[in-house]
Design a protein around this motif. Sequence first.
Motif, PDB file in Angstrom:
ATOM      1  N   ALA A 270     -20.494 -26.922 -42.737  1.00 23.26           N
ATOM      2  CA  ALA A 270     -21.728 -26.018 -42.643  1.00 23.26           C
ATOM      3  C   ALA A 270     -21.119 -24.491 -43.194  1.00 23.26           C
ATOM      4  CB  ALA A 270     -22.180 -25.717 -41.166  1.00 23.26           C
ATOM      5  N   VAL A 271     -19.824 -24.356 -43.373  1.00 21.73           N
ATOM      6  CA  VAL A 271     -19.469 -23.080 -43.677  1.00 21.73           C
ATOM      7  C   VAL A 271     -18.520 -23.385 -44.911  1.00 21.73           C
ATOM      8  CG1 VAL A 271     -19.549 -22.227 -41.278  1.00 21.73           C
ATOM      9  CG2 VAL A 271     -17.525 -23.379 -42.040  1.00 21.73           C
ATOM     10  N   SER A 272     -18.355 -21.978 -45.452  1.00 16.23           N
ATOM     11  CA  SER A 272     -17.281 -21.965 -46.635  1.00 16.23           C
ATOM     12  C   SER A 272     -15.826 -22.176 -46.084  1.00 16.23           C
ATOM     13  CB  SER A 272     -17.649 -20.803 -47.519  1.00 16.23           C
ATOM     14  OG  SER A 272     -17.380 -19.570 -46.593  1.00 16.23           O
ATOM     15  N   GLN A 273     -14.984 -22.125 -47.088  1.00 13.69           N
ATOM     16  CA  GLN A 273     -13.589 -22.420 -46.702  1.00 13.69           C
ATOM     17  C   GLN A 273     -12.991 -21.346 -45.991  1.00 13.69           C
ATOM     18  OE1 GLN A 273     -10.666 -21.117 -48.526  1.00 13.69           O
ATOM     19  NE2 GLN A 273      -8.900 -22.135 -47.289  1.00 13.69           N
ATOM     20  N   ASN A 274     -13.473 -19.998 -46.322  1.00 17.14           N
ATOM     21  CA  ASN A 274     -12.696 -18.838 -45.766  1.00 17.14           C
ATOM     22  C   ASN A 274     -13.329 -18.359 -44.429  1.00 17.14           C
ATOM     23  OD1 ASN A 274     -15.163 -18.017 -46.795  1.00 17.14           O
ATOM     24  ND2 ASN A 274     -14.705 -16.264 -47.840  1.00 17.14           N
ATOM     25  N   GLN A 275     -14.398 -19.110 -43.933  1.00 16.38           N
ATOM     26  CA  GLN A 275     -15.067 -18.909 -42.743  1.00 16.38           C
ATOM     27  C   GLN A 275     -14.759 -19.992 -41.757  1.00 16.38           C
ATOM     28  OE1 GLN A 275     -19.185 -18.348 -43.985  1.00 16.38           O
ATOM     29  NE2 GLN A 275     -19.085 -16.312 -42.766  1.00 16.38           N
ATOM     30  N   ARG A 276     -13.873 -20.995 -42.152  1.00 14.60           N
ATOM     31  CA  ARG A 276     -13.792 -22.033 -41.378  1.00 14.60           C
ATOM     32  C   ARG A 276     -13.019 -21.998 -40.279  1.00 14.60           C
ATOM     33  NH1 ARG A 276     -12.583 -26.037 -45.674  1.00 14.60           N
ATOM     34  NH2 ARG A 276     -14.882 -26.300 -45.930  1.00 14.60           N
ATOM     35  N   GLY A 277     -12.089 -20.962 -40.252  1.00  7.69           N
ATOM     36  CA  GLY A 277     -11.168 -20.854 -39.280  1.00  7.69           C
ATOM     37  C   GLY A 277     -11.971 -20.202 -37.905  1.00  7.69           C
ATOM     38  N   ALA A 278     -12.741 -19.276 -38.276  1.00  5.01           N
ATOM     39  CA  ALA A 278     -13.651 -18.533 -37.443  1.00  5.01           C
ATOM     40  C   ALA A 278     -14.867 -19.381 -36.645  1.00  5.01           C
ATOM     41  CB  ALA A 278     -14.252 -17.439 -38.035  1.00  5.01           C
ATOM     42  N   ALA A 279     -15.197 -20.218 -37.543  1.00  2.00           N
ATOM     43  CA  ALA A 279     -16.333 -21.455 -37.139  1.00  2.00           C
ATOM     44  C   ALA A 279     -15.794 -22.093 -35.974  1.00  2.00           C
ATOM     45  CB  ALA A 279     -16.896 -21.867 -38.386  1.00  2.00           C
ATOM     46  N   ASN A 280     -14.577 -22.886 -36.307  1.00  2.00           N
ATOM     47  CA  ASN A 280     -13.816 -23.540 -35.221  1.00  2.00           C
ATOM     48  C   ASN A 280     -13.562 -22.861 -34.213  1.00  2.00           C
ATOM     49  OD1 ASN A 280     -13.344 -26.511 -36.336  1.00  2.00           O
ATOM     50  ND2 ASN A 280     -13.005 -25.245 -38.295  1.00  2.00           N
ATOM     51  N   GLY A 281     -13.124 -21.500 -34.232  1.00  2.18           N
ATOM     52  CA  GLY A 281     -12.987 -20.756 -33.155  1.00  2.18           C
ATOM     53  C   GLY A 281     -14.212 -20.554 -32.203  1.00  2.18           C
ATOM     54  N   SER A 283     -16.623 -22.793 -32.032  1.00  2.00           N
ATOM     55  CA  SER A 283     -16.835 -24.151 -31.743  1.00  2.00           C
ATOM     56  C   SER A 283     -15.795 -24.221 -30.337  1.00  2.00           C
ATOM     57  CB  SER A 283     -16.595 -25.126 -32.517  1.00  2.00           C
ATOM     58  OG  SER A 283     -16.631 -26.335 -32.011  1.00  2.00           O
ATOM     59  N   THR A 284     -14.751 -24.053 -30.646  1.00  3.62           N
ATOM     60  CA  THR A 284     -13.746 -24.342 -29.398  1.00  3.62           C
ATOM     61  C   THR A 284     -13.917 -23.280 -28.292  1.00  3.62           C
ATOM     62  OG1 THR A 284     -12.044 -24.860 -31.317  1.00  3.62           O
ATOM     63  CG2 THR A 284     -11.211 -24.279 -28.882  1.00  3.62           C
ATOM     64  N   THR A 285     -14.201 -22.379 -28.294  1.00 11.86           N
ATOM     65  CA  THR A 285     -14.761 -21.491 -27.137  1.00 11.86           C
ATOM     66  C   THR A 285     -15.908 -21.874 -26.386  1.00 11.86           C
ATOM     67  OG1 THR A 285     -13.839 -19.341 -28.473  1.00 11.86           O
ATOM     68  CG2 THR A 285     -15.371 -19.056 -26.578  1.00 11.86           C
ATOM     69  N   ALA A 286     -16.834 -22.282 -27.215  1.00  9.56           N
ATOM     70  CA  ALA A 286     -18.083 -22.955 -26.616  1.00  9.56           C
ATOM     71  C   ALA A 286     -17.838 -24.253 -25.880  1.00  9.56           C
ATOM     72  CB  ALA A 286     -19.414 -23.277 -27.614  1.00  9.56           C
ATOM     73  N   MET A 287     -17.046 -25.113 -26.826  1.00 17.57           N
ATOM     74  CA  MET A 287     -16.626 -26.272 -26.001  1.00 17.57           C
ATOM     75  C   MET A 287     -15.808 -26.029 -24.704  1.00 17.57           C
ATOM     76  SD  MET A 287     -13.892 -29.052 -27.262  1.00 17.57           S
ATOM     77  CE  MET A 287     -12.510 -27.800 -26.967  1.00 17.57           C
ATOM     78  N   SER A 288     -14.905 -24.950 -24.567  1.00 18.15           N
ATOM     79  CA  SER A 288     -14.278 -24.770 -23.595  1.00 18.15           C
ATOM     80  C   SER A 288     -15.072 -24.545 -22.443  1.00 18.15           C
ATOM     81  CB  SER A 288     -13.108 -23.612 -23.817  1.00 18.15           C
ATOM     82  OG  SER A 288     -12.322 -23.901 -24.878  1.00 18.15           O
ATOM     83  N   LEU A 289     -15.988 -23.558 -22.575  1.00 19.39           N
ATOM     84  CA  LEU A 289     -16.950 -23.219 -21.413  1.00 19.39           C
ATOM     85  C   LEU A 289     -17.736 -24.446 -21.049  1.00 19.39           C
ATOM     86  CD1 LEU A 289     -18.669 -21.177 -19.962  1.00 19.39           C
ATOM     87  CD2 LEU A 289     -19.998 -20.926 -21.634  1.00 19.39           C
ATOM     88  N   PHE A 290     -18.211 -25.520 -21.688  1.00 19.54           N
ATOM     89  CA  PHE A 290     -18.788 -26.370 -20.988  1.00 19.54           C
ATOM     90  C   PHE A 290     -17.620 -27.416 -20.572  1.00 19.54           C
ATOM     91  CE2 PHE A 290     -22.132 -25.092 -23.693  1.00 19.54           C
ATOM     92  CZ  PHE A 290     -23.145 -25.824 -23.267  1.00 19.54           C
ATOM     93  N   LYS A 291     -16.294 -27.432 -20.998  1.00 21.91           N
ATOM     94  CA  LYS A 291     -15.280 -28.193 -20.355  1.00 21.91           C
ATOM     95  C   LYS A 291     -15.016 -27.779 -18.962  1.00 21.91           C
ATOM     96  CE  LYS A 291     -12.787 -31.103 -23.607  1.00 21.91           C
ATOM     97  NZ  LYS A 291     -11.690 -31.351 -23.851  1.00 21.91           N
ATOM     98  N   ALA A 292     -15.233 -26.319 -18.629  1.00 19.74           N
ATOM     99  CA  ALA A 292     -14.901 -25.798 -17.420  1.00 19.74           C
ATOM    100  C   ALA A 292     -16.058 -26.001 -16.713  1.00 19.74           C
ATOM    101  CB  ALA A 292     -14.925 -24.422 -17.671  1.00 19.74           C
ATOM    102  N   ILE A 293     -17.302 -26.126 -16.962  1.00 18.78           N
ATOM    103  CA  ILE A 293     -18.293 -26.511 -16.069  1.00 18.78           C
ATOM    104  C   ILE A 293     -18.259 -27.867 -15.798  1.00 18.78           C
ATOM    105  CG2 ILE A 293     -20.813 -26.629 -16.054  1.00 18.78           C
ATOM    106  CD1 ILE A 293     -20.944 -24.317 -17.875  1.00 18.78           C
TER     107      ILE A 293
END
Length: 349
Positions: A270-281, A283-293
């Motif tokens: 869903a993102v261009s190559q130069n935005q992929r790192g930020a997009a995964n960041g 995603s991982t932050t949101a996932m970590s919140l749900f993993k904490a709950i």
Amino acid sequence: MAIATRMLLGSLNGMLAPIKAYSVEVCRPEHHALGLSVVSTGWGIGLVVGPAIGGYLAQPAKQYPGLFSEKSLFGRFPYLLPCLFISLIAFAVLISCIWLPETLHMHKNLEREVEMSGDSRVTDPHREVRHPEKKSLYKNWPLMSSIIAYCVFTLHDTAYSEIFSLWAVSDKKYGGLSFSSKDVGQVLAASGAGLLLYQILVYRYVHKYLGSIISSRIAAVLSIPLLATYPFMTHLSGTTLGLAIYSAAVMKGTFATTILTGTCILQNSAVSQNQRGAANGISTTAMSLFKAIAPAGAGVLFSWAQKRQHAAFFPGDQMIFLILNIVEVIGLVLTFKPFLAVPKHYDFK
């Protein structure tokens, strides 16, 4: 101390997002499923090797009295050896990163050539190509919708992992399996081994013929009746119980991997190559919140269910797996339109 340590481990662990972006960048689009499967395979290896390290190296003075004395450093600090071993592995990984090549520059020339060849008006190869203005990632609905679905499935998977261990060691009179900690560890190890084989040998073909969305939907649908069978396993024993619980654990792991890997592919597409790192960041932050709950919520749910063993409506463990299935259904609904948006440039089945 335990909470503070876990907090620091999470705060200092920034590897998952760049690893996902890296695995996609070093693979061609047709091999993205394999690249992300390799990342998940690393997790699968950890599920097998990690518990083994803790089990075999913890309390060495008691397990290996001929090698370690009670008065030695490892005798006074019984969990130092496995922690030290893991730290050495982390240090070796850190050193190996020195020789890990950067991938950001690898696609710049290729993207420029593709853009120029797609524009018939461009005749000068040295002419500057104007890239469209970057849209905020938070306004990228294909990305955000896939992240939300990913987080819901992550919540379900983490809660399941927490509840499974508690349920398995509970006494049968409370709707559990009366397993020992060793029995639970063996089931998890078998599940991790099955997951490893599935990710390396099978998933790429599943994704090739079904695509990210369809494979995720099928896995979510199959997970629902599978979870519904868990409460009835308390009536089994011996070989029959072992065969049922090992098979169910392996299948549940493969379904979860299919879903989570598929939604990861959607995010990276869903993102261009130069935005992929930020997009995964993000995603991982949101996932970590749900993993904490999830673990806290699962613990509260399990405690509540233990008190209603004789209820007329879904007693005890049946209520636990019913709620897990409700979360799974919510995630399944989020994989359909109009909620889930598919990137226009990517052909999904």
